[in-house]
Design a protein around this motif. Structure first.
Motif, PDB file in Angstrom:
ATOM      1  N   GLY A  54     -12.563-101.894  56.225  1.00 50.35           N
ATOM      2  CA  GLY A  54     -11.237-101.322  56.071  1.00 50.35           C
ATOM      3  C   GLY A  54     -11.253 -99.956  55.434  1.00 50.35           C
ATOM      4  N   HIS A  55     -10.114 -99.620  54.836  1.00 48.67           N
ATOM      5  CA  HIS A  55      -9.916 -98.332  54.190  1.00 48.67           C
ATOM      6  C   HIS A  55      -9.303 -98.567  52.818  1.00 48.67           C
ATOM      7  CE1 HIS A  55      -9.799 -97.768  58.578  1.00 48.67           C
ATOM      8  NE2 HIS A  55     -10.341 -96.572  58.368  1.00 48.67           N
ATOM      9  N   TYR A  73      -2.217 -92.986  55.841  1.00 50.87           N
ATOM     10  CA  TYR A  73      -2.683 -92.458  57.129  1.00 50.87           C
ATOM     11  C   TYR A  73      -1.445 -92.190  57.984  1.00 50.87           C
ATOM     12  CZ  TYR A  73      -7.267 -94.091  55.651  1.00 50.87           C
ATOM     13  OH  TYR A  73      -8.432 -94.290  54.947  1.00 50.87           O
ATOM     14  N   ASP A 128     -10.707-100.039  64.092  1.00 52.31           N
ATOM     15  CA  ASP A 128     -10.734 -99.285  62.846  1.00 52.31           C
ATOM     16  C   ASP A 128      -9.732 -99.835  61.837  1.00 52.31           C
ATOM     17  OD1 ASP A 128     -11.750 -97.334  61.214  1.00 52.31           O
ATOM     18  OD2 ASP A 128     -10.353 -95.789  61.879  1.00 52.31           O
ATOM     19  N   PHE A 129      -8.582-100.312  62.319  1.00 46.19           N
ATOM     20  CA  PHE A 129      -7.557-100.929  61.485  1.00 46.19           C
ATOM     21  C   PHE A 129      -7.321-102.338  62.027  1.00 46.19           C
ATOM     22  CE2 PHE A 129      -6.883 -96.391  61.088  1.00 46.19           C
ATOM     23  CZ  PHE A 129      -6.640 -96.221  59.729  1.00 46.19           C
ATOM     24  N   VAL A 152      -1.464-100.780  60.642  1.00 45.89           N
ATOM     25  CA  VAL A 152      -1.054 -99.989  59.489  1.00 45.89           C
ATOM     26  C   VAL A 152       0.413-100.267  59.179  1.00 45.89           C
ATOM     27  CG1 VAL A 152      -2.745 -98.172  59.915  1.00 45.89           C
ATOM     28  CG2 VAL A 152      -0.469 -97.999  60.932  1.00 45.89           C
ATOM     29  N   ASP A 157      -3.459 -99.191  55.228  1.00 44.53           N
ATOM     30  CA  ASP A 157      -4.220-100.217  55.946  1.00 44.53           C
ATOM     31  C   ASP A 157      -3.761-101.604  55.492  1.00 44.53           C
ATOM     32  OD1 ASP A 157      -6.000-101.717  57.344  1.00 44.53           O
ATOM     33  OD2 ASP A 157      -7.800-100.887  56.421  1.00 44.53           O
TER      34      ASP A 157
END
Length: 331
Positions: free
Chosen positions: A72-73, A79, A100-101, A105, A112
């Motif tokens: 994750g982030h 973002y 990526d997510f 989001v 995230d």
């Protein structure tokens, strides 16, 4: 551990030619009560599935930073390039869900969701475990004292239980959490809010377990092993800690596992109402509160709601199985 018993018996005439296994001793290994309970619990597949989910959630909470770094982030990072500037909803047909997510989001700020759900597990489980521990300690102590002492001590503690049970905990929690300043008792920020929630949830839930422990103690104090301890000159502390408490561990463990999901729901309710851990710290209840404004983005509410549902369900399934394993006569 119990020593193995040799039940081979004496050798009879003619045993010599019956093969190498004839006359060999068969060792019967004694089992403790905990081993018997574990054997029963392992046969309950539903309870073991609940236990597996509980262990998985605990590992996710403990290793949240590592999991977020890998999949994750940062949970507080925005973002906004993932959000449509006109509608303020995530771009794409599935709310920004991609490799990526993983969970997409959030609307408007683009944080995230996966990372926030993972970090939200830390807050929810931490508050639930600490509040349950506080309730169990207070409830066990007062329940044992009330049941064993009896008389005016039992009367005072029992009336205190009635007062706490009649107390509107949710209203008090909303009022107290709303007036507490940002700094108090040397604490501030999330540490203060978590400590406050642990106190509110744990301190006002002790009567539930205290009533159960009191009833069990009233029954145990009339048993023969307690009379035997008294006849040998044992004092009250010895009887309570060495005779009663070991026999109370089963109801304590069972009720603790069933109290944890209740505390998780209570913390989520407080966060949903805006009096729990304050934003932007991620909590499951807080994420659901934010998702109410974006009913057209269902994934925003599905993932934190699913996390609460699975956690509560897993603890309840495991608690039911643990109760059946420790007290099979109650089935």
């Amino acid at each position: 551990m119990t020593a193995p018993l040799d039940v081979s018996g004496p050798h009879l005439p003619g045993d010599e030619g019956a093969g190498p296994s004839a006359g060999a001793g068969v060792a019967i290994q004694g089992r403790s009560l905990s081993q018997i309970a574990w054997a029963r619990l392992k046969r309950d597949r539903v309870a073991m599935a609940g236990l597996a989910i509980v262990v998985f959630l605990i590992l996710v909470a403990v290793f949240a930073p590592l999991i977020v770094n890998l999949f994750g982030h940062p949970p507080l990072q925005h973002y906004r390039n993932m959000v449509d500037p006109t509608t303020q909803v995530p771009k794409g047909a599935f709310g920004g869900i991609s490799t990526d997510f993983l969970f997409g989001v959030e609307p408007q700020n683009g944080r995230d969701i996966f990372s926030r759900v993972v970090y939200g597990a830390r807050i929810s489980l931490l508050i639930a475990f600490l509040a349950t521990l506080l309730s169990v300690v207070i409830g066990t102590v007062l329940g044992v004292v009330a049941g064993f002492a009896g008389g005016w001590v039992d009367t005072i503690i029992s009336r205190a239980m009635d007062v706490f049970l009649a107390f509107p905990i949710l209203v008090f929690a909303i009022a107290l959490a709303g007036v507490v300043p940002d700094e108090a008792l040397g604490l501030s920020g999330d540490t203060l809010r978590v400590s406050l929630l642990v106190f509110i949830i744990g301190f006002f839930n002790w009567p539930y377990i205290a009533r159960i422990i009191r009833g069990q103690t009233l029954s145990l104090r009339e048993r023969e092993f307690v009379d035997a301890a008294r006849s040998l000159g044992a004092r009250r502390p010895y009887i309570i800690f060495r005779e009663l408490l070991p026999n109370l561990m089963a109801p304590i463990l069972i009720y603790a596992t069933l109290l944890i999901p209740t505390n998780i729901l209570f913390e989520a309710a407080l966060s949903f109402l805006g009096v729990g851990v304050r934003p932007p710290t991620p909590t499951w209840g807080g994420m659901l509160a934010d998702a109410v404004r974006y009913y057209t983005v269902p994934h925003f509410a599905i993932f934190p709601g699913l996390a609460i549902f699975l956690t509560v369900l897993a603890f309840n399934l495991f608690g039911d199985g643990l109760r059946d394993a420790l007290d099979p006569r109650a089935r």
